[in-house]
Enzyme design. Structure first.
Site, PDB file in Angstrom:
ATOM      1  N   ASP A   1      -1.193  -0.676 -10.506  1.00  0.00           N
ATOM      2  CA  ASP A   1      -1.400  -2.097 -10.247  1.00  0.00           C
ATOM      3  C   ASP A   1      -1.296  -2.850 -11.568  1.00  0.00           C
ATOM      4  O   ASP A   1      -1.909  -2.450 -12.566  1.00  0.00           O
ATOM      5  CB  ASP A   1      -2.789  -2.343  -9.656  1.00  0.00           C
ATOM      6  CG  ASP A   1      -2.867  -1.993  -8.180  1.00  0.00           C
ATOM      7  OD1 ASP A   1      -1.846  -2.108  -7.482  1.00  0.00           O
ATOM      8  OD2 ASP A   1      -3.964  -1.610  -7.719  1.00  0.00           O
TER       9      ASP A   1
ATOM     10  N   GLU B   1       0.818  -1.223   0.000  1.00  0.00           N
ATOM     11  CA  GLU B   1       0.000   0.000   0.000  1.00  0.00           C
ATOM     12  C   GLU B   1       0.850   1.271   0.000  1.00  0.00           C
ATOM     13  O   GLU B   1       0.368   2.341   0.336  1.00  0.00           O
ATOM     14  CB  GLU B   1      -0.966   0.026   1.206  1.00  0.00           C
ATOM     15  CG  GLU B   1      -1.658  -1.289   1.511  1.00  0.00           C
ATOM     16  CD  GLU B   1      -2.587  -1.778   0.404  1.00  0.00           C
ATOM     17  OE1 GLU B   1      -2.726  -1.100  -0.620  1.00  0.00           O
ATOM     18  OE2 GLU B   1      -3.173  -2.864   0.581  1.00  0.00           O
TER      19      GLU B   1
END
Length: 519
Positions: A340, A201
């Site tokens: 991502d 994260e």
């Protein structure tokens, strides 16, 4: 015709991660998520990278692979499940291609029999290609393929801690253990221990740079706001030589942002619209406010034209950003776009083709492309910086993983970690100098790390399969507690039976060794 060289370097960073899904449900959340991402993103991305490597291209991107995703891409159970999934995809495509019955769809929409047949024929070919790729290249998992790309210098590998914990909230002993074991896991799989990591994260707490330095990590990713928006150079953190690289949001958000980006273009395949008979996605986006049952059929040529437009647009954005930032700081600048991996192919069907064309177009347009390690070697490093507590989540702080919505999960994590560490410490002390590993202590730590995965609070905060996420957090907490309770009450035989039982579902990270837990 090649354009004039612009100053500086562009780096593309991809972060590949899914939680541990094997043996934990199939649909709508569970193994299906793994197989969809594998088929739509990982297979085509590997094809793109192998093609570029065969052309002798070096340093094309920096690829983050979390230990939990590589564990699944190497796992015999997952490999078998993936092979079956691909065969089933081909059968579903065949069903669409031979459809004869009306579906009740309106004329001109994606689900008329004619449109579905045409779509099914193309999809059948694509599934066949994926099956052939998988059968010939992937039979031993992802690691041998990735190792070839690393050895060839085509990609730089970024690692990370085992099971993707939100590090700032984790007990320091377990945090150190997860990081060191995660780096060792990559070393075993790829014969290459990463010097850089994508922290789960992009989460950072002051002082973590010292943990990184001690573990041999030389650089890591943060989000742009962590560097106060100035991401043009890597910055050593505090008094260490560990360099933080920041994501350039102005450039990254051109592709994908919370509100917009290329994948929403009318010509691209619509992620959300399914044909309910076959489970295929035969529609194009068509328009933002068009109902699913009114969406137009997917048109590959129209999509192909849009890809070229968006490659040209992004190349222009990168060129301009490098020129303007280099002028602003008075020296060649570094621009990092980060995403991502699953965006490319899974969420955005055309993403892998866009990537391949982009990675050819940038050098043609006079943009130097390189990895984060290349940027370090070339000296794209500025003055030291103090980083604030931060992440790449909403608000760029810790609220997604530490907010009111997930207070119960935070409390659960703390309790389970405390219990696990106390039990494992006692077990190892009791064994003393006894040879060999303690499989019970190993499994307690394995289940504890799965409990504290950052995925569960993320899914709850985002209300994305929140029930599944809570179920998984509590399931692994229960496993860790159950084994710990048996061991703590002197029932070693029961603890061994329980550990073996849980290991059948959660046998990832086979090299995890509780004896290496910091004292």
């Amino acid at each position: 015709m090649s354009q004039e060289q612009v100053p500086g370097q562009f780096t593309l960073v991809l972060h590949t991660h899914l939680p541990w899904l094997a043996h934990h449900g199939r649909w709508p959340v569970g193994e299906e998520w793994l197989y969809q991402s594998w088929a739509a993103a990982y297979l085509p991305l590997m094809r793109v990278l192998r093609t570029l490597a065969a052309e002798g291209r070096r340093g094309v991107l920096t690829l983050g692979m979390t230990p939990v995703v590589t564990a699944q891409l190497d796992d015999p159970y997952c490999l078998d499940g993936m092979h079956r999934w691909l065969a089933n995809w081909q059968l579903r495509a065949l069903e669409a291609a031979t459809l004869r019955t009306p579906t009740g769809a309106g004329a001109g929409t994606a689900t008329t029999p004619e449109a579905l047949r045409e779509f099914g024929i193309r999809e059948y070919d694509e599934a066949g290609r994926a099956l052939e790729d998988f059968s010939t290249l992937w039979r031993h998992g992802a690691s041998p393929l990735l190792r070839q790309l690393i050895d060839a210098g085509t990609v730089e590998l970024l690692g990370g801690p085992l099971a993707h914990p939100f590090q700032p909230l984790l007990n320091p002993r377990l945090r150190e253990f997860a990081l060191r074991e995660g780096l060792a896991d990559a070393g075993q799989r790829f014969a290459h221990t990463p010097k850089g990591i994508w922290a789960p994260e992009c989460a950072y707490a002051p002082g973590m740079e010292h943990d990184y330095a001690a573990a041999g990590v030389g650089h890591f990713m943060v989000d742009g706001p962590s560097l106060h928006g100035d991401t043009t150079l890597g910055r050593p953190v505090g008094t260490t030589g560990v360099v933080a690289f920041g994501r350039d949001l102005q450039v990254s958000y051109r592709v994908w942002s919370p509100k917009s980006g290329y994948p929403g273009h009318a010509a691209y395949r619509d992620f959300h619209t399914y044909d309910h008979l076959t489970g295929l996605k035969p529609a194009r986006v068509t328009g933002r406010n068009v109902d699913s049952d009114a969406k137009a059929p997917y048109d590959p040529q129209r999509a192909d034209n849009a890809i070229d437009t968006h490659v040209a647009d992004f190349v222009g954005v990168v060129r301009q950003r490098l020129i303007s930032e280099s002028q602003r700081i008075g020296r060649p600048a570094h621009v990092v776009a980060a995403f991502d991996t699953e965006l490319f192919g899974h969420w955005w069907y055309e993403g892998p083709i866009w990537l391949e064309r982009l990675l050819r177009a940038l050098p043609e347009a006079g943009v130097r492309v390189g990895t984060l390690s290349d940027a370090l070697s070339a000296g794209y490093v500025g003055t030291p910086v103090e980083l604030p507590p931060s992440s790449w989540g909403s608000g760029k702080d810790w609220q997604v993983w530490d907010g009111e919505q997930v207070a119960d999960i935070v409390a659960l994590n703390t309790e389970v970690v405390d219990t696990a560490l106390t039990t494992v410490d006692k077990a190892l002390a009791h064994r003393g100098a006894a040879p060999g590993r303690d499989v019970v202590a190993d499994q307690i730590l394995r289940e504890t790390l799965l409990t504290v995965s950052s995925d569960w609070p993320f899914m709850v905060s985002k209300d994305s399969a929140a029930d599944y996420a809570r179920y998984r957090a509590h399931l692994h907490a229960h496993a860790a507690r159950e084994i710990s309770d048996a061991l703590a009450s002197g029932r070693r035989d029961a603890a061994e039976r329980l550990a073996a039982g849980w290991n059948r579902a959660d046998g990832l990270f086979g090299a995890l060794d509780a004896r290496r837990l910091p004292r």
